[in-house]
Design a protein around this motif. Structure first.
Motif, mmCIF file in Angstrom:
data_model
loop_
_atom_site.group_PDB
_atom_site.id
_atom_site.type_symbol
_atom_site.label_atom_id
_atom_site.label_comp_id
_atom_site.label_asym_id
_atom_site.label_seq_id
_atom_site.Cartn_x
_atom_site.Cartn_y
_atom_site.Cartn_z
ATOM 1 N N ALA A 298 38.430 55.893 34.167
ATOM 2 C CA ALA A 298 38.403 54.420 33.717
ATOM 3 C C ALA A 298 39.737 53.741 34.252
ATOM 4 N N ARG A 299 40.857 54.674 34.353
ATOM 5 C CA ARG A 299 42.009 54.346 34.953
ATOM 6 C C ARG A 299 41.949 53.882 36.504
ATOM 7 N N GLU A 300 41.139 54.549 37.011
ATOM 8 C CA GLU A 300 40.889 54.484 38.536
ATOM 9 C C GLU A 300 40.166 53.106 38.811
ATOM 10 N N ALA A 301 39.372 52.619 37.782
ATOM 11 C CA ALA A 301 38.263 51.598 37.859
ATOM 12 C C ALA A 301 39.336 50.500 37.570
ATOM 13 N N ASP A 302 40.248 50.772 36.676
ATOM 14 C CA ASP A 302 41.077 49.680 36.230
ATOM 15 C C ASP A 302 42.091 49.171 37.572
ATOM 16 N N GLY A 303 42.733 50.304 38.223
ATOM 17 C CA GLY A 303 43.342 50.036 39.355
ATOM 18 C C GLY A 303 42.780 49.617 40.523
ATOM 19 N N ALA A 304 41.287 49.447 40.502
ATOM 20 C CA ALA A 304 40.554 49.068 41.565
ATOM 21 C C ALA A 304 40.197 47.618 41.431
ATOM 22 N N GLY A 305 40.538 47.252 39.996
ATOM 23 C CA GLY A 305 40.062 45.808 39.599
ATOM 24 C C GLY A 305 38.724 45.754 39.443
#
Length: 1014
Positions: free
Chosen positions: A117-124
């Motif tokens: 989830a954090r990675e997806a958040d960071g990737a917009g």
């Protein structure tokens, strides 16, 4: 993880009540305490949980004395219940560790989902973030480990609950941003019902109500919240909630649902490329079966299979990663990508993540003109490029986790193998694998495979020794074997002799551009200046392993700073840690440190560092020895560099534990001091060490140390130290049965004390001489020594030595039958020892008191006293004393007629004596067991036991046991109808008893009379 998910293999669920599933069936794991132990292990999955932490979880503040033992039994039972999964729970240093994969534990899967989830958040990618958060929250079935009321578990569960709530709030925030408002109202009300004081949830509900056209309800909710917070906590709503209330009142436009981003315009995808940039898999790859199986078994399609392989220089990290990548290629058909990140490459800076991504994207077929310029863009393009594909990615030679994080695929289905010399922290969801040196069998297999031939007859032992000289390090073994292969005239024995020369050992382990020293040097050169200095100075340490206090003394630094540096060296694999809070070198790394400190530190600094270390050991050993022997004579140490910090050795047990850990180092320190002419240390350190070595049964070490102390004292001209060392030296000779030498050294100490006018020292020598004469059966001489010693001790006010003399005298009195005097004398000695706090001498006094009661026929009181002494002996770890106590148990049980218990205690005593050279005790036990056989009518076995007792006692001239052995032989042979032999033994026994001033037992005269009548 649903119940269906738990249908294959072994799985654990702790995000709710504890559940264990195996192949679709739920397993019972035992009672509530056993569940708590398993729960605590699972909360710290893949990490060591110390035994005290497990005890705390199981019993909280009131554990029983046997709690540690019970936890071990619980773990054993858990392993049995888990069946084929029992190997998941392993013993590791100070505790236990349960090793589980992501699919096996819902908590690990929860953590991985949050990472995604954090990675997806960071990737917009908000939609992906929502999917991952919802999947993470769907794993929960209630409060974590609900039903377990252990404070330790509840505390950990509360942390998890906070993470769950944070994820929930983030999910609500994202769904509100995506236009979900009406759908969330009921969900948010339910959440607020569970967490009424959570302001963030109330803010989300206010916004959801407002966006659903229910402005009044949103304002009413704020008023309700304000009253609730005032009533429950006495506070007002927070700033964020107040601002939201004000904006709702004003109908601010920015509260409306944000406009959706325009759709992404697709670009033409490049042709599909299946890269394969793996180096070749070495054909002689050897061993590592467990590691390979673990890595291959950990690969999963459900998520990103991320492994971080770390280890010391030359241990074979890259070879392992490449081998596994080749083995996994069929399972990952879309390609294999290898990149050297140059984290530890001479002459090169570590590869920047942006540069690494360029290489990896080009390997995937992305044209140069389509490569984004910035790191974020390249990382996003990499994740898009890899999405939906199954790849093996090897990120070799990484320096730190920040270098790796942008290179990780964002979608499931890939396997990533990271190698590094340093332990990399901060990679969520990664499975760490620290690679150690090879086993002996693996090392031999690798050596012979590289050698290219079978070992010749007679080379097997040399090869085994060579493997140990190389420290079972794969790089060293490969180089050694290759050198031997390239020189046909060399034998393994010849190569071994070259490697045994320490001054050129690392110089021998070089071939072409490969060198063990160069491999270690790379890690060393990447350290900062302070870390390099500490590493060098640790090469001066005298022993095998060390704690942070010894390191602080060597480096002359505060322990807090040294501890941080040691941990950094540990993470860099320039140190290893086999025991908690203690550090050591691999042998070849130690040799590199020794060479480096010689090259980079001056002679003066090296000598100062060694002097600081020896001062530390002398200071700490002196303190610890005082706790083992309270009230002993104080001496001035004259330290040049008193240590600023020392370990906590505040009581008897802590002192014994410290000595146990430092024994080899202290012995090495004495030898180093003697070699360097540092006679102050060579003289005084053995004194502090000697009692511990005697107590633990390291008799020959004690002898060697005390001989060194005598020589050093004579070089110093310190007659008082010489007197003490001679007296101490007599003790180990007494214990190994060389009683005449013991008397000789004690007599030398006595003469020297008289010469220098040391009345107290004269009394101490007489105490020892009394013990030795007693052992020799010279009881009159023993009584004379003890009585004179008591006069001296009382005149000097030496309470401790007075107690020692009283307790020694009580043994002589009990032995010659003056039992009432023996009991009273022992009690006076014990009373003094209790005042002084010396448990060891108190134990001996209680034992002698028991002998007195047994002599009066009061075996019940005698056995009760033995029970007390055995508890004390077990507490303080005294195998020699335990053997004596067991011998007396055997005798007292025999006299009660309980022959089975007598034999059992006697055999236990012999088992303890197997590791101790204590012939006097051995003779006593053999005589007692002989008497047990006689009482059973087993006269052949009795004769054999008494003969063994006679042989042991005769060797050391222990007259009392000689007499008892002869008495037993007379009785046994008389019953075997060997009258002449019986009379001969009986007469000899009677003569020995008479010479000792002890009345001969009536049975001996009876034998002589019966034979005479015949």
């Amino acid at each position: 993880m649903t119940q269906a998910d738990a249908g294959t293999g072994l799985t654990f669920r702790i995000l709710g009540p504890l559940e264990v599933w195996s192949d679709g069936a739920r397993l019972a794991v035992g009672g509530i305490r056993q569940e708590r132990v398993l729960g605590m292990l699972l909360l710290a999955a893949n990490q060591v949980v110390p035994l005290p932490r497990l005890v705390e979880a199981a019993w909280e503040d009131d554990p029983p004395p046997t709690a540690s033992h019970q936890v071990r039994k619980m773990v054993a039972d858990l392993r049995r219940r888990l069946g084929t999964g029992s190997e998941l729970i392993s013993t590791d240093g100070p505790g236990y560790r349960i090793d589980v994969d992501v699919e096996q534990l819902d908590l690990r899967l929860f953590e991985v989902r949050l990472t995604r989830a954090r990675e997806a958040d960071g990737a917009g990618l908000p939609h992906n973030t929502v999917i991952q958060l919802q999947a993470a929250l769907d794993l929960w079935r209630g409060k974590a480990l609900s039903g377990m009321d252990s404070a330790a578990i509840m505390s950990a569960a509360a942390v998890l609950e906070e993470r769950k709530l944070a994820a929930t709030e983030h999910l609500m925030d994202l769904r509100l941003a995506m236009g979900e408002a009406r759908e969330l109202v009921s969900e948010l009300r339910a959440l607020i019902g569970e967490h009424p004081l959570r302001e963030a949830l109330r803010g989300h509900l206010m916004l959801a109500l407002y966006r659903s056209g229910r402005q009044a309800d949103a304002l009413h909710l704020f008023d309700e919240t304000r009253r609730l917070l005032a009533d429950e906590l006495g506070i007002d709503p927070g700033t964020e909630l107040v601002k939201l209330h004000e904006r709702i009142l004003r109908n601010c436009a920015d509260l409306d649902v944000p406009a959706q981003a325009p759709p992404v315009v697709a670009v033409d995808a490049p042709p599909v490329v299946r890269p394969n940039s793996l180096p070749y898999d070495v054909p002689d790859f050897t061993g590592r079966g467990e590691e390979v199986d673990r890595l291959l078994a950990g690969a999963t399609e459900a998520g990103l299979s991320l492994f971080v392989i770390d280890g010391m220089p030359g241990v074979g990290k890259t070879a392992l990663a490449v081998h596994v990548a080749h083995r996994a290629a069929e399972k990952y058909p879309d390609g294999q990508v290898f990149i050297d990140l140059h984290g530890f490459t001479p002459g090169r800076e570590p590869l920047e993540p942006s540069e690494a991504l360029e290489v990896m994207l080009r390997a995937m077929g992305v044209p140069g003109e389509q490569l984004p310029d910035d790191l974020e863009g390249r990382a996003a393009r990499w994740r898009v490029q890899v999405a939906g594909r199954r790849l093996v990615v090897v990120l070799d030679n990484a320096a730190e986790f920040a270098q790796i994080r942008p290179l990780l695929p964002g979608a499931p289905g890939c396997m990533v193998l990271v190698t590094s010399r340093a332990r990399l922290a901060g990679l969520d969801g990664a499975t760490p694998l620290s690679v150690d040196v090879l086993s002996q069998a693996e090392s031999l297999a690798l050596f012979t495979r590289v050698l290219g031939r079978e070992l010749a007859p007679g080379e097997e032992d040399a090869a085994a020794d060579l493997i140990e000289v190389c420290g079972r390090l794969p790089l060293a073994l490969r180089i050694a074997a290759a050198r031997c292969q390239n020189r046909p005239q060399w034998t393994v024995n010849y190569l071994l002799e070259r490697l045994r020369a320490e001054d050129r050992q690392l110089g021998e382990l070089v071939i072409g551009d490969r060198s063990v020293a160069s491999a270690i040097s790379l890690s060393y050169r990447f350290l900062g200046p302070d870390h390099r200095r500490l590493f060098r100075l640790l090469g001066l340490h005298t022993g095998t392993d060390f704690d942070l206090y010894a390191a602080a003394a060597l480096a002359d630094l505060p322990v807090e700073k040294v501890e941080a540096q040691l941990e950094d060296l540990l993470d860099a694999h320039l140190l290893t840690q086999r025991v908690l809070d203690r550090y050591t070198f691999h042998d070849l790394v130690r040799r590199y440190a020794q060479i480096t400190v010689q090259a980079e530190e001056s002679d003066a600094e090296r000598r100062q560092a060694v002097h600081r270390l020896l001062d530390y050991y002398l200071h700490t050993a002196h303190r610890a020895a005082e706790l083992l022997q309270p009230g002993r004579t104080q001496i001035e140490l004259g330290l040049t560099h008193p240590p600023a910090a020392t370990p906590a050795v505040g009581d008897f047990t802590a002192s014994l534990t410290w000595f146990d850990a430092e024994r080899a180092n202290l012995i090495a320190a004495v030898r180093r001091a003697n070699r360097l002419g540092m006679d102050q240390h060579a003289c005084h350190l053995p004194r502090d060490l000697s009692f511990y070595l005697l107590w633990r049964g390291h008799i020959h070490d004690e002898m060697a140390m005390l001989h060194t102390a005598v020589e050093a004292a004579r070089r110093l001209g310190d007659h008082d130290a010489e007197r003490r060392s001679l007296l101490n030296l007599s003790l180990p000779y007494w214990h190994v049965g060389q009683l005449r030498k013991a008397v000789d050294y004690a007599s030398q100490s006595h003469v020297l004390a008289q010469r220098i006018g040391d009345l107290s020292g004269e009394g101490a020598a007489l105490n020892r001489m009394g013990s030795y004469f007693g052992e020799l059966g010279q009881f009159t001489e023993a009584m004379r020594c003890y009585e004179r010693a008591l006069e001296i001790h009382r005149s000097c006010g030496d309470r401790r030595d007075e107690a020692s003399a009283l307790i020694g005298l009580s043994y002589v009195l009990a032995t010659i039958g003056r039992n009432y005097e023996a009991i009273a004398t022992a009690q006076r000695g014990v009373a003094i020892e209790r005042e002084l706090g010396s448990r060891i001498v108190e134990l001996t006094g209680l034992l002698n008191e028991a002998l007195g009661h047994a002599g009066l026929g009061d075996l019940r009181t005698a056995l009760a006293l033995l029970d007390r002494t055995m508890v004390m002996a077990k507490d303080i770890g005294a195998p020699g004393r335990r053997a004596i106590i067991l011998a007396h148990y055997a005798e007292f049980h025999r006299r009660q007629g309980d022959l089975d218990s007598a034999e059992d205690c006697g055999r236990q005593a012999l088992e303890l004596l197997w590791a101790l050279r204590r012939p006097a005790i051995g003779a006593m036990v053999e005589n007692i067991l002989g008497a047990v056989h006689r009482d059973r009518g087993e006269h052949v076995q009795a004769r054999k036991r008494h003969q063994q007792a006679f042989d042991l006692a005769h060797e050391i001239d222990a007259r009392l046991e000689i007499a008892k052995a002869l008495e037993g032989l007379a009785l046994a042979t008389g019953s075997l109808d060997r009258p002449d032999e019986a009379v001969r033994h009986a007469r000899s026994a009677a003569e020995h008893y008479e010479a000792m001033g002890i009345p001969a037992p009536d049975a001996l005269n009876t034998i002589i009379d019966i034979v005479r009548l015949k």
